[in-house]
Design a protein around this motif. Structure first.
Motif, short mmCIF file in Angstrom:
data_model
loop_
_atom_site.label_atom_id
_atom_site.label_comp_id
_atom_site.label_asym_id
_atom_site.label_seq_id
_atom_site.Cartn_x
_atom_site.Cartn_y
_atom_site.Cartn_z
N PRO A 532 -25.87 -48.01 -17.48
CA PRO A 532 -24.86 -48.61 -18.37
C PRO A 532 -24.89 -50.14 -18.34
CG PRO A 532 -23.92 -46.77 -17.15
CD PRO A 532 -25.29 -47.00 -16.58
N LEU A 533 -25.12 -50.72 -17.16
CA LEU A 533 -25.18 -52.18 -17.07
C LEU A 533 -26.35 -52.73 -17.87
CD1 LEU A 533 -24.27 -53.04 -13.36
CD2 LEU A 533 -22.93 -53.48 -15.42
N ALA A 534 -27.45 -51.98 -17.93
CA ALA A 534 -28.61 -52.43 -18.69
C ALA A 534 -28.29 -52.51 -20.18
CB ALA A 534 -29.79 -51.50 -18.44
N HIS A 535 -27.54 -51.54 -20.69
CA HIS A 535 -27.14 -51.56 -22.09
C HIS A 535 -26.15 -52.70 -22.37
CE1 HIS A 535 -29.14 -47.85 -23.39
NE2 HIS A 535 -28.83 -47.36 -22.20
N HIS A 536 -25.26 -52.93 -21.41
CA HIS A 536 -24.31 -54.04 -21.56
C HIS A 536 -25.06 -55.37 -21.59
CE1 HIS A 536 -20.26 -55.63 -21.49
NE2 HIS A 536 -20.56 -56.44 -20.49
#
Length: 798
Positions: A532-536
């Protein structure tokens, strides 16, 4: 509040009121709490000269009101003193053919903060003429005067210009903390765009209290949670004011080593609590290929040829560029070159860039060698475009291992004995020895290496420490040793926009995992692409890429890989890419000329002078941005003290002429490097041998300004034969078989590079604790003013 803190707060003016009388402008400036007021007077009787005077008295609010009434009484015979406007800082002063004008910020918007230091975006500006009703009659307000004002307004200061009153946003976090400077020095930064406009006022007053330092680029900040902890994430892009301009009017390098589209990107992470105790940042760079090259625009040709200009066989401009990067960031300099290998236009630059790097390396000591990877992102994105992210992430981990990143831990507020960094705060900056120095930086960088070892308490320059390192007999929480970034990853494609942004995202993701790991927010320093942090993070870099692309090329970035990663339909992606290609082509052919002229005026690269050709009278092509006329045909005028340069034009050149042989119809790759058209306007980059002058052709030479080589004038540059580029790419700092997936994955790199045998790996595993490390950390004390600055937002550099 301590006396020093009161003085610092009083010195930081953040709100201003402008009053006018017939003969004088009065500016009252005050701090946030409106407890301290200062007065600046601007004489209107000679508006062709800048005559300013600062009152040395600091007034209370009651004294300010009384003074205002007194001034109104003094000017009662001529109409008194009238309120004009409230504003938030002086951008600077500019003069065309008539009187001076003052540029001010009349509205602003808070877009974030760093350690409680607000950061603002300019949302509205105003131009105030200094002449009054009487002195205005001395000037003939000609069509030229109005045209210059209209050109300047083309540069929209309401978009992407930001500043801070109390934090030096033009400098990296590591530089701010390790070398805290203020006042005059920060305006000399590469990234302060109104340096020229503020120079007259700063020279007159010897002060920077009344001006704000504007940075042009991108700023975005957001808070997110991971593992139950709130994290503040900030992404900053700073565009260089040197050799600045639009896509086709600024290409390659100049003789001072400054490149077009030079952008520093910084990623800052710290806890989002009320009193953050840890902070980390990492910096990377993008910039045009540092060779002398250009492209001629044509409304009918969407893919203009690349013209490579012969300068010298030693690549002096290229060499100076990398010396400048080494002075700014230290060693190693890692080059990630993403241009196409088989497409005829781009392959010319690829081959010449590779030759330049290898020749430069032959004259450098091994420890200063440029690390490089030539990797055709277009070729490797065929099939499944998102596969390139896996490869780029591998490259990012290896590059991060070599450059490392900045990290420091602060003690709890109110602790009686705070740890301290004597080396870092002694005035020596390990991130930048001397930005404007042309001297050899070898000794300085050797000292930097010694400092890194001293801070870690060991001979291991990676500064990796364990969470269990505790000072003996201390009640303070355990301290981790600080880490320093030393070196930088420099990424480029043709425009340094689309492919470059994808690679910068991969590096940002690799760095974010290690930053969060150092902050104790994640259990592993590796973040996968599907996290999820990568998409953010992708959203952040996509926004930054769009912003920088609009600034340089006139359209948002081509984000095919990001769109594919999100699962968007191919039809949607191709449609979006097609319309962005058209938008970019229109901007390059119809808008960029005026935008470039506005940049020239704003930065002081062209200054109108009576009896000399006006800006729009100078014929131009992209060739004019890399040339200077001979000494016998030049006139001189005052100019901005910058490191930009009008290049000497060679009689011979190398051409990438001929049609493109690439058969790929992929719209992303067509737009990444080929959609480049724009009508031209002359740019007179300021860089004569005289510090206060630029070269300008006399009227009789105007017709000679345009010089576009024909095919018959172009030929290959002679050079030595160098083994060049295999099918997978070419690199001198990583294994290409591993990069292509033919060997084991090395993300958590455990091997040691042959040229950096003393460096540990940034993998999240703790390094051995040296015998003297605990003692060193225990002996350090962080100054109280530094802790106050972080915790309370005081201006610690005063």
């Amino acid at each position: 509040m301590a006396a020093a803190e009161q003085e610092a707060e009083a010195a930081c003016l953040q709100s201003f009121e402008l009053y006018e009388s017939e003969s004088i402008f009065y500016i009252f400036g005050t701090n946030t709490g409106k407890t301290h007021w200062r007065l600046l007077k601007i004489d209107r009787s000679e508006p062709s000269d800048l005559d300013v005077d600062e009152c040395s008295t600091v007034y209370t609010q009651n004294e300010y009101r009384f003074l205002l009434k007194s001034l109104d009484e003094d000017h009662r015979s001529t109409g008194g003193v009238k309120f004009v406007t409230k504003f938030y800082g002086i951008i600077g002063f500019i003069k065309f053919a008539g009187p001076f004008y003052m540029l001010i910020i009349t509205d602003q918007r808070k877009i974030g903060e760093i350690f409680d230091h607000p950061v603002y975006q300019v949302t509205k500006t105003s131009m105030v003429e200094l002449a009054n009703s009487k002195t205005r009659s001395r000037f003939v307000i000609s069509k030229d005067e109005n045209r210059y004002k209209k050109i300047l307004n083309t540069l929209d200061l309401r978009k992407d210009f930001f500043f801070s009153y109390s934090y030096h946003i033009m400098r990296s976090l590591q530089k701010n903390l390790s070398d805290p400077q203020g006042g005059w020095n920060v305006y000399e930064s590469t990234f302060v765009w109104n340096e020229f406009l503020t120079r007259g006022l700063r020279n007159s007053l010897g002060s920077t209290l009344w001006t704000v330092a504007l940075v042009y680029g991108f700023f975005k900040q957001d808070k997110f949670s991971t593992s139950g902890k709130d994290i503040m994430f900030t992404l900053i892009a700073r565009r260089s004011r040197h050799f600045a301009g639009t896509r086709y009017l600024k290409r390659g390098v100049n003789e001072k080593g400054r490149v077009a589209n030079d952008v520093e990107t910084e990623q800052i992470v710290y806890g989002a609590g009320t009193r953050p105790t840890e902070v980390s940042s990492v910096v990377q760079n993008r910039g045009s290929i540092p060779l002398f090259w250009s492209q001629e625009t044509s409304k009918m040709n969407i893919k203009p040829d690349i013209i490579l200009h012969q300068k010298d066989e030693n690549y002096e401009g290229t060499k100076l560029h990398f010396e400048n990067l080494r002075g700014r960031y230290g060693n190693p300099i890692i080059i990630l070159n993403l241009i196409k290998k088989r497409e005829r236009r781009e392959s010319i630059l690829r081959r010449e860039f590779d030759r330049a790097i290898r020749i430069i390396n032959t004259n450098l000591p091994e420890e200063n060698h440029l690390r490089f990877l030539h990797w055709d992102l277009h070729e490797n994105s065929k099939g499944k475009p998102t596969n390139v992210l896996d490869v780029l992430l591998k490259v990012a981990f290896r590059a991060l291992r070599l450059t490392e990143f900045f990290y420091c831990q602060l003690p709890p507020t109110g602790s009686g004995t705070a740890p301290h960094w004597p080396s870092l705060l002694s005035g020596l900056d390990p991130f930048l020895c001397e930005e404007n120095s042309n001297s050899d930086n070898t000794d300085c960088m050797d000292i930097v290496g010694d400092i890194s070892q001293e801070l870690s308490g060991s001979s291991d320059s990676s500064c990796n420490g364990t969470g269990e390192d505790k000072p003996e007999n201390s009640e303070l929480p355990p301290l981790k040793p600080p880490k320093l970034q030393k070196g930088v990853l420099r990424t480029n494609c043709i425009d340094c926009l689309d492919r470059t942004n994808v690679a910068q995202y991969a590096y940002g993701l690799a760095a974010l995992g290690h930053q969060l790991y150092m902050l104790g927010s994640v259990e592993s320093p590796e973040l996968c692409l599907d996290a999820p942090l990568a998409h953010h993070l992708m959203h952040f870099y996509e926004r930054m890429g769009d912003t920088l692309a609009v600034q340089y090329s006139g359209s948002a970035a081509h984000n095919k890989i990001f769109s594919a990663k999100r699962g968007h339909l191919k039809l949607f992606i191709r449609s979006q890419e097609f319309f962005r290609t058209l938008q970019r082509h229109y901007s390059n052919t119809c808008i960029d000329a005026n935008k470039q002229a506005a940049i020239n005026l704003f930065l002081g690269y062209f200054q109108p002078q009576q009896g000399k050709p006006a800006l729009w009278e100078l014929e131009s092509s992209s060739m004019d941005h890399i040339r200077v006329l001979s000494d016998e045909n030049r006139c001189t005028m005052k100019r901005v003290k910058s490191d930009g340069s009008i290049l000497h034009e060679s009689n011979t050149s190398i051409s990438g002429s001929g049609c493109c042989h690439g058969k790929d119809n992929n719209l992303l790759n067509a737009s990444l490097s080929d959609v480049k058209n724009g009508s031209q306007v002359s740019i007179l980059e300021s860089d004569s041998v005289h510090e206060n002058e630029i070269s300008l052709t006399c009227g009789s030479e105007v017709s000679k300004l345009r010089c576009t080589p024909t095919v018959s004038q172009m030929h290959l540059v002679p050079g030595i034969e160098i083994e060049y580029c295999n099918d997978s790419g070419d690199s001198n700092f990583l294994d290409l078989e591993w990069l292509s997936g033919n060997s084991s994955d090395e993300r958590s790199i455990s091997t040691v590079d042959v040229n950096h045998s003393t460096e540990n790996v940034i993998s999240g595993t703790t390094s051995e604790t040296m015998e003297n490390q605990i003692a060193d950390i225990h002996a350090q004390n962080l100054p109280e003013h530094f802790v106050q600055w972080v915790n309370h937002g005081d201006t610690f550099w005063y």
